[in-house]
Design an enzyme around this catalytic site. Structure first.
Site, PDB file in Angstrom:
ATOM      1  N   SER A   1       0.829  -1.201   0.000  1.00  0.00           N
ATOM      2  CA  SER A   1       0.000   0.000   0.000  1.00  0.00           C
ATOM      3  C   SER A   1       0.867   1.255   0.000  1.00  0.00           C
ATOM      4  O   SER A   1       0.600   2.215  -0.724  1.00  0.00           O
ATOM      5  CB  SER A   1      -0.929  -0.006   1.214  1.00  0.00           C
ATOM      6  OG  SER A   1      -1.625   1.215   1.333  1.00  0.00           O
TER       7      SER A   1
ATOM      8  N   GLU B   1       4.985   2.135  14.430  1.00  0.00           N
ATOM      9  CA  GLU B   1       6.041   1.153  14.169  1.00  0.00           C
ATOM     10  C   GLU B   1       5.727   0.277  12.968  1.00  0.00           C
ATOM     11  O   GLU B   1       6.632  -0.107  12.224  1.00  0.00           O
ATOM     12  CB  GLU B   1       6.285   0.290  15.406  1.00  0.00           C
ATOM     13  CG  GLU B   1       7.494  -0.628  15.241  1.00  0.00           C
ATOM     14  CD  GLU B   1       7.963  -1.252  16.543  1.00  0.00           C
ATOM     15  OE1 GLU B   1       8.810  -2.167  16.485  1.00  0.00           O
ATOM     16  OE2 GLU B   1       7.480  -0.836  17.608  1.00  0.00           O
TER      17      GLU B   1
END
Length: 312
Positions: A86, A112
């Site tokens: 993505s 993270e």
């Protein structure tokens, strides 16, 4: 836009998005502030801090260290690959958040998964919000932001709440205000940490839901808890089925309240005792109590004698 293929359209949108992000943050003023070691900003009291805090920059990934307060410990490789795909197509839409430690050194507060996915792609920079805070404030920000915005599993959320209580000394009422959750919701999460560790692991791995866990926590005996958990997983039981199973178990623990059935004792005839003795080839002792219950004892004198009786 119809002139573009889907791929070209995504690339055009990524180009527009990255230009829109970079334009206000890579100006000479902010760039100079961050690249000048003689004017290193570490505190909100430092000169120029107001220009840095909350700003978005394309930060060198090598300047970022992982936050030791990060509550998420499990990172599914498959979902990280999906996120990387993505990001490759449309970029990092939501910047990560970092705390400035010293010159060219930042600590991750949240994001993270985005950082790990960007590293998988081999990216050298990532859009980031910059904040200046002490460790305590950083911990609160990391935990609260993760609870509110990330799809943590129920155990990770529960651990985050527990750390806010133990390490920051927040009460459940204060946490309720911080995260916008009812106190009862926080309590329900914290209770999950009383589950058997194997069940907690099963919840983190997605074998059962929080609803299953809330039903199982009502069983105090951990062996029984584990047995029912095994049944739930192997039979793929729903939350409602699990609740019914727990209820059945609890009802079995309740003492029976019916009137005891009156029993009468009886006598063992000598002929009946002789029948036992003849059958087993040994002097069988038969005793009967006043309530009609009794015991039959069959003696043996050696291993061979025991095996002989076993065959009978």
């Amino acid at each position: 836009l119809l002139k573009f293929s889907r791929r070209n359209y995504q690339e055009k949108q990524y180009y527009i998005m990255t230009k829109a992000v970079k334009k206000p943050v890579l100006g000479r003023g902010l760039s100079a502030l961050l690249s000048d070691p003689s004017n290193d900003i570490k505190s909100v009291e430092d000169k120029g801090a107001d220009k840095v805090v909350g700003s978005i920059i394309e930060l060198d990934i090598n300047f970022i260290e992982i936050n030791p307060f990060q509550p998420r410990t499990n990172f599914n490789e498959e979902t990280l690959q999906e996120l990387a795909k993505s990001i490759k197509e449309v970029g990092v839409i939501q910047p990560i958040t970092v705390r400035k430690l010293e010159f060219n050194k930042y600590q991750l507060i949240s994001g993270e998964r985005r950082l790990r996915a960007s590293k998988l792609l081999g990216l050298s920079t990532i859009p980031a919000y910059i904040r200046l805070a002490n460790d305590n404030e950083s911990l609160i920000m990391a935990l609260v932001e993760n609870i509110q915005r990330h799809d943590l599993d129920p155990i990770e959320v529960a651990i985050s709440y527990q750390r806010l209580i133990e390490e920051v000394n927040l009460t459940q009422e204060e946490m309720s205000e911080r995260v916008g959750k009812k106190r009862s919701t926080i309590t329900n999460y914290l209770r999950l940490l009383k589950l058997d560790p194997i069940i907690q692991t099963g919840m983190r791995d997605g074998f059962i839901s929080m609803g299953h866990g809330r039903a199982l926590i009502n069983i105090e005996d951990q062996d029984a808890q584990s047995d029912i958990y095994h049944t739930v997983v192997t039979q793929n039981l729903s939350v409602r089925d699990t609740e019914a199973l727990v209820k059945k178990y609890q009802e079995g623990l309740k003492p029976k309240t019916g009137k005891p059935v009156a029993t009468k004792s009886f006598e063992i005839e000598s002929e009946q005792k002789k029948t036992f003795a003849d059958f087993f080839g040994a002097k069988v002792d038969v005793n009967v109590a006043a309530n009609g219950k009794g015991k039959i004892s069959i003696p043996f004198h050696s291993e061979e004698d025991f095996n002989r009786i076993m065959k009978l």
